[in-house]
Scaffold this active site. Structure first.
Site, PDB file in Angstrom:
ATOM      1  N   ASN A   4       3.259  -6.499   2.534  1.00  0.00           N
ATOM      2  CA  ASN A   4       4.697  -6.855   2.218  1.00  0.00           C
ATOM      3  C   ASN A   4       5.668  -6.435   3.265  1.00  0.00           C
ATOM      4  O   ASN A   4       5.699  -5.442   3.608  1.00  0.00           O
ATOM      5  CB  ASN A   4       5.213  -6.033   1.129  1.00  0.00           C
ATOM      6  CG  ASN A   4       6.509  -6.460   0.523  1.00  0.00           C
ATOM      7  OD1 ASN A   4       7.332  -6.945   1.271  1.00  0.00           O
ATOM      8  ND2 ASN A   4       6.847  -5.596  -0.472  1.00  0.00           N
TER       9      ASN A   4
ATOM     10  N   ARG B 142       3.102 -10.883   0.135  1.00  0.00           N
ATOM     11  CA  ARG B 142       4.378 -10.909  -0.736  1.00  0.00           C
ATOM     12  C   ARG B 142       5.000 -11.854   0.025  1.00  0.00           C
ATOM     13  O   ARG B 142       5.280 -11.614   1.128  1.00  0.00           O
ATOM     14  CB  ARG B 142       4.973  -9.772  -0.973  1.00  0.00           C
ATOM     15  CG  ARG B 142       6.340  -9.940  -1.851  1.00  0.00           C
ATOM     16  CD  ARG B 142       7.188  -8.612  -1.874  1.00  0.00           C
ATOM     17  NE  ARG B 142       8.311  -8.881  -2.618  1.00  0.00           N
ATOM     18  CZ  ARG B 142       9.440  -8.427  -2.332  1.00  0.00           C
ATOM     19  NH1 ARG B 142       9.530  -7.546  -1.336  1.00  0.00           N
ATOM     20  NH2 ARG B 142      10.495  -8.903  -3.021  1.00  0.00           N
TER      21      ARG B 142
ATOM     22  N   HIS C 281      11.911 -11.101  -8.144  1.00  0.00           N
ATOM     23  CA  HIS C 281      11.488 -10.127  -8.698  1.00  0.00           C
ATOM     24  C   HIS C 281      10.320 -10.586  -9.842  1.00  0.00           C
ATOM     25  O   HIS C 281       9.939  -9.778 -10.833  1.00  0.00           O
ATOM     26  CB  HIS C 281      12.198  -9.083  -9.561  1.00  0.00           C
ATOM     27  CG  HIS C 281      13.160  -8.053  -8.723  1.00  0.00           C
ATOM     28  ND1 HIS C 281      14.321  -7.926  -9.241  1.00  0.00           N
ATOM     29  CD2 HIS C 281      12.850  -7.587  -7.752  1.00  0.00           C
ATOM     30  CE1 HIS C 281      15.073  -7.153  -8.249  1.00  0.00           C
ATOM     31  NE2 HIS C 281      14.172  -7.062  -7.228  1.00  0.00           N
TER      32      HIS C 281
ATOM     33  N   ARG D 107      24.507  -4.266  -3.790  1.00  0.00           N
ATOM     34  CA  ARG D 107      24.973  -5.674  -3.914  1.00  0.00           C
ATOM     35  C   ARG D 107      25.976  -5.944  -5.136  1.00  0.00           C
ATOM     36  O   ARG D 107      25.798  -5.317  -6.172  1.00  0.00           O
ATOM     37  CB  ARG D 107      23.695  -6.567  -4.321  1.00  0.00           C
ATOM     38  CG  ARG D 107      23.124  -6.774  -3.004  1.00  0.00           C
ATOM     39  CD  ARG D 107      21.611  -7.541  -3.262  1.00  0.00           C
ATOM     40  NE  ARG D 107      20.678  -6.667  -2.740  1.00  0.00           N
ATOM     41  CZ  ARG D 107      19.348  -7.269  -3.257  1.00  0.00           C
ATOM     42  NH1 ARG D 107      19.234  -8.123  -4.260  1.00  0.00           N
ATOM     43  NH2 ARG D 107      18.265  -6.251  -2.824  1.00  0.00           N
TER      44      ARG D 107
ATOM     45  N   GLU E 130       3.899  -3.946  -8.478  1.00  0.00           N
ATOM     46  CA  GLU E 130       3.935  -5.132  -7.842  1.00  0.00           C
ATOM     47  C   GLU E 130       2.589  -5.570  -7.074  1.00  0.00           C
ATOM     48  O   GLU E 130       2.155  -6.484  -6.663  1.00  0.00           O
ATOM     49  CB  GLU E 130       5.280  -5.387  -7.100  1.00  0.00           C
ATOM     50  CG  GLU E 130       6.263  -5.481  -7.964  1.00  0.00           C
ATOM     51  CD  GLU E 130       7.801  -5.635  -7.357  1.00  0.00           C
ATOM     52  OE1 GLU E 130       8.044  -6.701  -7.027  1.00  0.00           O
ATOM     53  OE2 GLU E 130       8.271  -4.514  -6.875  1.00  0.00           O
TER      54      GLU E 130
END
Ligand code: AMP
Length: 393
Positions: free
Chosen positions: A8, A86, A175, A236, A380
């Site tokens: 990743n 990823r 996601h 965010r 993940e």
């Protein structure tokens, strides 16, 4: 044994995990970071020990070489059979994981305008891993792919259609790997075939998104063309009035990049609380009476509850609401406070069950009377490894 190395890659960091999917074990994991600072470092966790070493230079290739050496000295290198990457944005090109070849690399490059911060870094990771492991198969697993099953009425924005046709302006969602993993696990916990389930998955970490999953397929999600849309997140804003851009530009004399920066990096929990983007810290501040922290958590939970209600629309019924991610798996207060807003659906919190779900276990946090809310730990890396192996088989 055949193990999968999961990569990743960010712009200045490179995370890895070595997964033995036959036993769902993480054999080793680590993070190479500060890749362009004077002293880049690599931290490796293996067999209960954690070690940090200095890397021999800057950049992604040297970081990858450091990871290769670290695996080699621990006797783990010879078992690596394939590499799973990823990749954040696959646009409309990729509906599932795919073996990387020249054409795939070109398509990931074409998606750069949709994810200018993430896709170039993901490509760097792929490039350096292909140099390090030239004889192994490499697979790309996309954050967006799981959401490619959304119907058009869920993914289109009400803006001129030419923007969609000519520039790919639509909602993509992110996601996906996490939402897919936890909904699969939830079906197991409920003892139902995934194909017969209507699930809402709330991934609440530094980034937050919520997805409606019907029969194992994403039918709507809160993030949009970029990961800014939807829920309140660490830094965010989530949804805002689009006219806020013009207002801020004029009122604060900012250019477009500065407004974008403000909404991505200085808003959310951090902006509201004027204290922190970290939920754990905000919960402590709230307990000590900090008004900003209290407000930030209230807005976070209320907005989340509103989105749960919205996600019920494409599902028709809710078999379970899933909490996952660092906040979802650990914050008893956020779960309790969010369910409090959802009385209309009949959720009934079981205080004892909720208290016990911290730091790892998965299970139910509601009573046996109303609809079910579950905590499910996300993984993940495991999902990327499983998908990598599935594609290759
Ligand atoms: P993630 O991005 O999934 O690692 O999640 C990070 C978020 O999880 C941060 O806001 C953390 O403060 C939050 N978090 C982690 N542990 C806890 C905890 N015990 N209680 C509340 N929030 C937590």
């Amino acid at each position: 044994m055949r193990d999968t190395l999961v990569i990743n890659c960010g712009s200045s960091s490179l995370k890895f995990a070595l997964i033995r999917s036959a036993t769902q074990e993480t054999l080793a994991s680590g993070l190479a970071e500060k890749l362009f600072e004077p002293e880049p470092v690599l931290t490796v966790k293996h067999a209960g020990a954690k070690e940090t070493v200095k890397l021999s230079g800057q950049g992604h290739s040297i970081a990858m070489q450091g990871i290769l050496d670290a695996l080699n000295t621990r006797g783990l290198l010879s078992e690596v059979a394939n590499v799973g990457h990823r990749v954040v944005h696959g646009g409309e090109f990729f509906k599932s994981a795919t073996v990387i070849n020249e054409k795939v690399l070109e398509a990931i490059e074409q998606c750069i305008p949709l994810a200018p911060l993430h896709n170039p870094a993901n490509l760097l990771g792929i490039q350096s891993a292909m140099e390090a492991f030239p004889d192994l198969p490499h697979v790309a697993v996309f954050d967006t792919a799981f959401h490619q099953t959304m119907p058009e009425h869920a993914y289109r924005y009400a803006v001129p259609s030419s923007l969609y046709r000519e520039h790919g302006v639509r909602r993509y969602g992110f996601h996906g790997t996490s939402h897919q993993y936890v909904t699969g696990r939830a079906a197991e916990l409920l003892g139902k075939p995934l194909a017969d389930t209507c699930l809402i998955s709330a991934h609440l970490g530094n980034g937050c998104s919520i997805t409606a999953v019907k029969g194992g397929k994403s039918v709507d999600t809160s993030m949009g063309m970029t990961p800014l849309e939807g829920l309140v997140m660490g830094t965010r804003s989530g949804d805002i009035d689009p006219n806020l851009h013009q207002f801020m530009a004029q009122a604060l004399n900012l250019n477009v990049d500065q407004v974008t920066d403000l909404l991505n990096k200085k808003s959310g929990l951090l902006g509201l609380s004027e204290r922190s983007n970290d939920m754990r810290e905000l919960e402590e501040a709230r307990q000590a009476g900090h008004a900003g922290a209290t407000l930030a958590i209230e807005v976070f939970c209320y907005r989340l509850a509103r989105y749960v209600a919205a996600m019920a629309v494409p599902l028709g019924r809710i078999d379970a609401l899933i909490f996952t991610g660092g906040i979802g798996e650990n914050s008893r207060f956020v779960r309790e406070n969010t369910l409090r807003h959802l009385g209309i659906f009949g959720f009934e919190l079981d205080a004892e069950r909720n208290q016990s779900m911290v730091g790892g276990p998965s299970g139910q946090i509601t009573t046996d009377r109303g609809p079910v809310a579950l905590v499910v730990g996300t993984n993940e890396e495991l999902m990327i490894a499983l998908q990598t192996e599935k594609v290759l088989s």
